[in-house]
Scaffold this active site. Structure first.
Site, mmCIF file in Angstrom:
data_model
loop_
_atom_site.group_PDB
_atom_site.id
_atom_site.type_symbol
_atom_site.label_atom_id
_atom_site.label_comp_id
_atom_site.label_asym_id
_atom_site.label_seq_id
_atom_site.Cartn_x
_atom_site.Cartn_y
_atom_site.Cartn_z
ATOM 1 C CG HIS A 1 -1.947 -0.968 1.343
ATOM 2 N ND1 HIS A 1 -2.116 -1.804 2.417
ATOM 3 C CD2 HIS A 1 -2.947 -1.255 0.471
ATOM 4 C CE1 HIS A 1 -3.183 -2.583 2.207
ATOM 5 N NE2 HIS A 1 -3.694 -2.269 1.032
ATOM 6 C CB CYS B 1 -2.871 -1.903 8.891
ATOM 7 S SG CYS B 1 -1.316 -1.807 8.098
HETATM 8 C C1 CIR Z 1 -3.368 -7.818 3.586
HETATM 9 O O1 CIR Z 1 -2.534 -8.313 2.820
HETATM 10 O O2 CIR Z 1 -4.399 -7.291 3.174
HETATM 11 C C2 CIR Z 1 -3.105 -7.891 5.078
HETATM 12 N N1 CIR Z 1 -2.444 -9.096 5.400
HETATM 13 C C3 CIR Z 1 -2.290 -6.705 5.527
HETATM 14 C C4 CIR Z 1 -2.999 -5.396 5.342
HETATM 15 C C5 CIR Z 1 -2.216 -4.239 5.835
HETATM 16 N N2 CIR Z 1 -2.977 -3.060 5.761
HETATM 17 C C6 CIR Z 1 -2.486 -1.842 5.600
HETATM 18 O O3 CIR Z 1 -1.290 -1.689 5.373
HETATM 19 N N3 CIR Z 1 -3.329 -0.829 5.604
#
Ligand code: CIR
Length: 258
Positions: A166, A253
């Site tokens: 991201h 996140c």
């Molecule tokens: C994913 O791959 O969607 C989750 N394991 C990690 C998401 C992390 N989110 C973020 O950086 N906003």
């Protein structure tokens, strides 16, 4: 009049579920230890409370092992909450589950198909929204969100993320127009007139530092980044997020802040 990114009063978080190890990851750091993950999550909540936020804790969402990375499910402005449409099919239905918690505080808008958008690709810094296009957020999702924020008077800029998860894996605000950036984003034209603190390549994970009302919450274990950020003279809190990192996640996140 330009509208600047504002102070936060509230946060919404979600407790990790016992299936957390089944979530999406590319980190190659092994499986998270569930006990440690819960303890790190609890310390995160404790920190937000200590910084004066009201924190709503949603329960774990069975069948959605990534759901505690709740930032990806919405983008919250002072005027509206936009329910996202996460790019990973396994995460798509997470987004509707945050609606009741947000509808208490905001009118609701949403990203519609064929748009996809993860909140982790949306950075509000200074007067502007930066919207990453990534493997999760497509151009149509970015355009829809851009249209919504522009409708409320916020300019926006699209930022191609390239490889990596991201936008906020690489760039975050340290307050207004000061950014922590991973070295790959040092020259990104989108941030041209913002002040940038560039992190060493081996410490770029610390670019995922969270600004909460003038305090910097950063991941523990990044001494060079800590030294650079401490020059800003802001209070700095280090939190251990080793178990979230195993699942490609980090500090931003773990909450929706507004
Ligand atoms: C994913 O791959 O969607 C989750 N394991 C990690 C998401 C992390 N989110 C973020 O950086 N906003």
């Amino acid at each position: 009049m330009t509208k600047e990114s504002a102070m936060f009063r509230r946060a919404i978080v979600r407790t990790p579920g016992p299936d957390a190890a089944a979530g999406l990851t590319t980190a190659g750091l092994g499986e998270p230890d569930f006990g440690r993950l819960l303890a790190q999550h609890a310390a995160y909540i404790e920190t937000l409370l200590r910084l004066g936020l009201e924190v709503a804790v949603l329960p774990a969402l069975p069948g959605f092992p990534d759901a505690y990375f709740i930032e990806d499910t919405a983008v919250v402005l002072p005027e509206v909450a936009v329910i996202s449409r996460p790019g990973a099919p396994s995460r798509r239905d997470e987004a509707v589950t945050v609606k009741p918690a947000l509808a208490e505080f905001r009118t609701i808008a949403r990203i519609e198909p064929p748009g996809t958008l993860d909140g982790g690709d949306v950075l509000w810094a200074g007067e502007r929204f930066f919207i990453g296009t990534s493997e999760r957020t497509n151009a149509e999702g970015a355009r829809q969100l851009g249209e919504i924020v522009a409708g409320y008077g916020y300019p926006w800029t699209g930022v191609p993320v390239g490889s990596g998860l991201h936008l906020k894996s690489f760039v975050n605000t340290l307050g207004g127009r000061i950014l922590a950036v991973a070295s790959g984003f040092e020259g990104a034209g989108a941030f041209g007139d913002y002040e940038r603190i560039v992190l060493d390549p081996e410490e770029e994970y610390a670019a995922n530092t969270l600004w909460i009302n003038g305090t910097l919450v950063m991941p523990a274990g990044f001494p060079a980044a800590k030294e650079k950020l401490s020059r800003l003279g802001l209070p700095l809190v280090e939190l251990e997020v080793s178990e979230m990192r195993k699942m490609d996640g980090g500090l931003t996140c773990l909450s929706l802040r507004f």
